[in-house]
Design an enzyme around this catalytic site. Structure first.
Site, PDB file in Angstrom:
ATOM      1  CE  LYS A 132      -4.083  -0.043   0.566  1.00  0.00           C
ATOM      2  NZ  LYS A 132      -5.128  -0.552  -0.051  1.00  0.00           N
ATOM      3  N   PRO A 133       1.890   1.370   0.848  1.00  0.00           N
ATOM      4  CG  PRO A 133       3.321   1.302   2.693  1.00  0.00           C
ATOM      5  CD  PRO A 133       2.391   0.447   1.877  1.00  0.00           C
ATOM      6  CB  CYS A 190      42.640  15.320   7.006  1.00  0.00           C
ATOM      7  SG  CYS A 190      42.625  17.043   6.488  1.00  0.00           S
ATOM      8  CG  HIS A 229      40.317  13.705   3.300  1.00  0.00           C
ATOM      9  ND1 HIS A 229      39.831  13.276   4.517  1.00  0.00           N
ATOM     10  CD2 HIS A 229      40.462  15.036   3.405  1.00  0.00           C
ATOM     11  CE1 HIS A 229      39.685  14.313   5.322  1.00  0.00           C
ATOM     12  NE2 HIS A 229      40.064  15.398   4.671  1.00  0.00           N
ATOM     13  CD  GLU A 254      39.246   9.779   3.654  1.00  0.00           C
ATOM     14  OE1 GLU A 254      40.491   9.639   3.583  1.00  0.00           O
ATOM     15  OE2 GLU A 254      38.714  10.729   4.271  1.00  0.00           O
TER      16      GLU A 254
END
Ligand code: GLN
Length: 552
Positions: A193-194, A394, A525, A527
């Site tokens: 339903k949603p 950092c 950074h 990553e």
């Protein structure tokens, strides 16, 4: 308003946020790319911030910095990781950016005396930006993720742009809705339903989805698929079940299994092509799943007041970078969050940090401000004195040098001027070009941002890890190691293994291997550039050191 021959796939969210629209969009793009198409991904963020740089990561997740230096949403990181390439500023827009350009044009009289309105002017600026990204990338398909959920006030203009483009180019534009089918515990049944309501809401904008990607905890059965098909007016084979998976990197493989790629191409009237070649990707997913041995990594940070959920979002790229290198080394990095604030007491009494000895590696990620800083310094000292592999990113590098200055060089009270402008030993100082920016309160998009080259010194861990003497890494900071202290720090035994080409900025600090197995920090950074199929060499070295530590 469309680029000739170009195809557009809009990804819209229904029911609720956080169901993985970004992963669905990235996965669709990846399988289309695997079929030989040139695909670009665009993220639209409906907020008024001009970029994501001014938002707190605990509220909005990690700020992902592009190569160019644009500060964007964490979804852009997922896009880069899935597509395996760098994105450009054109691939990202916020309402703030869109309005800023429209208003600038109005101030320059470029609308020739017309009343400037949301429709058509703002809508057309959105479409202009979408096309600019396509032409910049030379792509033939754009996958465009509209942030937020259908029914929000903020994203309505973006959905309107998607509607109009489809109206004008019915064969070139698709609308894919990503929704959620809950299975309430008390009912034990998956509810559609949603999703039905969300589709109706989207219909009220004049948009009919061509596909529904239905997220849920388990797989959807045929009965529910039929129900959704009837009520949402979508072909049953265009309703894709997307159950929870062990790893987000499974999603493109599951999409392939469900022939989602074929269906998208069919709907776009693009020639059918052989299924995507996903061998390398499969190999990577298998490697993550096969890892048996674990190493324990303690991430010492400060964003710990809002629960685990937000936490992992704030450090998303760090977690993923560890996973990729884990797959390469053949080990599962088990991350534990260590609250830096737990290492200090209000009454100033010493706190025992020896619990840190259970970790095979300690990592201090990027950060800003004072909270938890003394606790992080204690953790760093513990890692140094106990030969625990340490990786500082950092802020984690700046603090590593401050710790060294205080406890090895004896410079008592050494600090960063970010926290203590009066310190006797400003080991970390504000970058000269930042002084006036800070004084004038110009904070948005003004840090040292994006890619800068660095030279690596012979015979260092960094140089060995990268296997090259010049690297390019992404930055996001206002402070730097104070050049006035560099010689003294070097004489005291810490090596600066990476420096800016002019030799002024210290980009990597490390202890020689005979003093510590892995004690390294980067001003940048790393990553942000780690990818599933090309893990970052420094994360890989860090994990190798953690494996060695565990083996004793
Ligand atoms: N707060 C520090 C600086 O601005 C570190 C920033 C970071 O970790 N990204 O220099």
């Amino acid at each position: 308003m469309a680029t000739e021959g170009h195809k557009y796939i809009f990804v819209l969210g229904g029911v609720m946020s956080g169901v993985g629209k970004g992963i669905a969009a990235s996965s669709m793009a990846l399988i289309l790319q695997g079929r030989g198409h040139k695909v670009n991904l665009i993220k639209i963020d409906p907020y008024l911030n001009v970029d994501a740089g001014t938002m707190n990561p605990t509220e909005h997740g990690e700020v992902f910095v592009l190569r160019s230096g644009l500060e964007t949403d964490q979804d852009m990181g997922n896009y880069e990781r899935f597509l395996g390439r760098d994105l450009v500023p054109e691939d990202y827009m916020t309402s703030g950016m869109v309005y800023q350009s429209v208003i600038a044009r109005e101030r320059a009289l470029e609308y020739g005396g017309k009343t400037v309105e949301a429709i058509p002017h703002v809508r057309d600026e959105i479409l202009r930006r979408i096309n600019a990204a396509a032409s910049h990338n030379g792509s033939n398909i754009s996958v465009i993720e509209v942030g937020g959920t259908v029914g929000d006030f903020q994203n309505a203009l973006f959905i309107e742009a998607a509607r109009v483009l489809r109206l004008q180019h019915p064969h070139d534009v698709l609308h894919v809705m990503v929704t959620y089918l809950p299975t309430p515990g008390t009912l034990g049944e998956m509810k559609t339903k949603p999703t039905q309501s969300a589709v109706r809401e989207l219909n009220s904008y004049g948009v009919q989805p061509d596909f529904i990607v239905a997220r849920s905890s388990g797989s959807m059965d045929e009965k529910r698929k039929e129900k959704l098909a009837i009520w949402c007016n979508v072909r049953p084979d265009r309703i894709i079940s997307a159950p929870d998976v062990e790893s987000i990197y499974d999603v493109p493989l599951n999409f392939e299994k469900d022939h989602f790629g074929d269906l998208l191409l069919e709907a776009l009237s693009l020639p059918g092509q052989a299924p995507a070649d996903m061998k390398e990707w499969e190999g990577f997913v298998q490697r993550i799943k096969n890892e048996k041995d674990e190493v324990k990594i303690g991430i010492v940070g400060k964003y710990f007041d809002t629960g685990d959920f937000v936490l992992s979002d704030a450090y998303l790229s760090v977690i993923e970078a560890l996973k990729f290198s884990g797959a390469e080394v053949g080990v599962k990095p088990k991350i534990e969050w260590v609250n830096a604030k737990d290492f200090t007491r209000d009454d100033g009494k010493e706190v025992d940090v020896s619990m840190l000895s259970k970790y095979d590696g300690i990592l201090v990620p990027g950060g800003f401000g004072e909270t938890g800083i003394e606790g992080k310094l204690k953790a760093i000292r513990f890692a140094r004195e106990n030969n625990i592999p340490y990786f500082g990113l950092c802020y984690g590098m700046q603090l590593m040098v401050i710790e060294y200055a205080r406890n090895v060089l004896g410079l008592e009270g050494a600090h960063t001027v970010e926290i203590n402008p009066e310190t006797k030993f400003p080991i970390v100082d504000v970058m000269p070009e930042q002084v006036s920016l800070i004084a004038e309160g110009k904070y948005g998009g003004t840090m040292r941002l994006g890619v800068y080259p660095a030279h690596l010194a012979e015979g260092t861990i960094a140089r060995e890890a990268y296997g090259t003497d010049v690297i390019e890494e992404r930055h996001r900071h206002r402070y730097e190691i104070n050049p006035e202290y560099v010689q003294q720090i070097k004489d005291g035994g810490l090596t600066f293994s990476g420096t800016s080409p002019d030799g002024i900025l210290m980009e990597i600090a490390e202890l020689p291997r005979d003093k510590h197995p892995f004690y390294l920090g980067t001003q940048f950074h790393p990553e942000l550039q780690a990818r599933p199929l090309s893990p970052h060499p420094l994360f890989t070295q860090f994990l190798k050191a953690a494996v060695a530590k565990k083996a004793g």
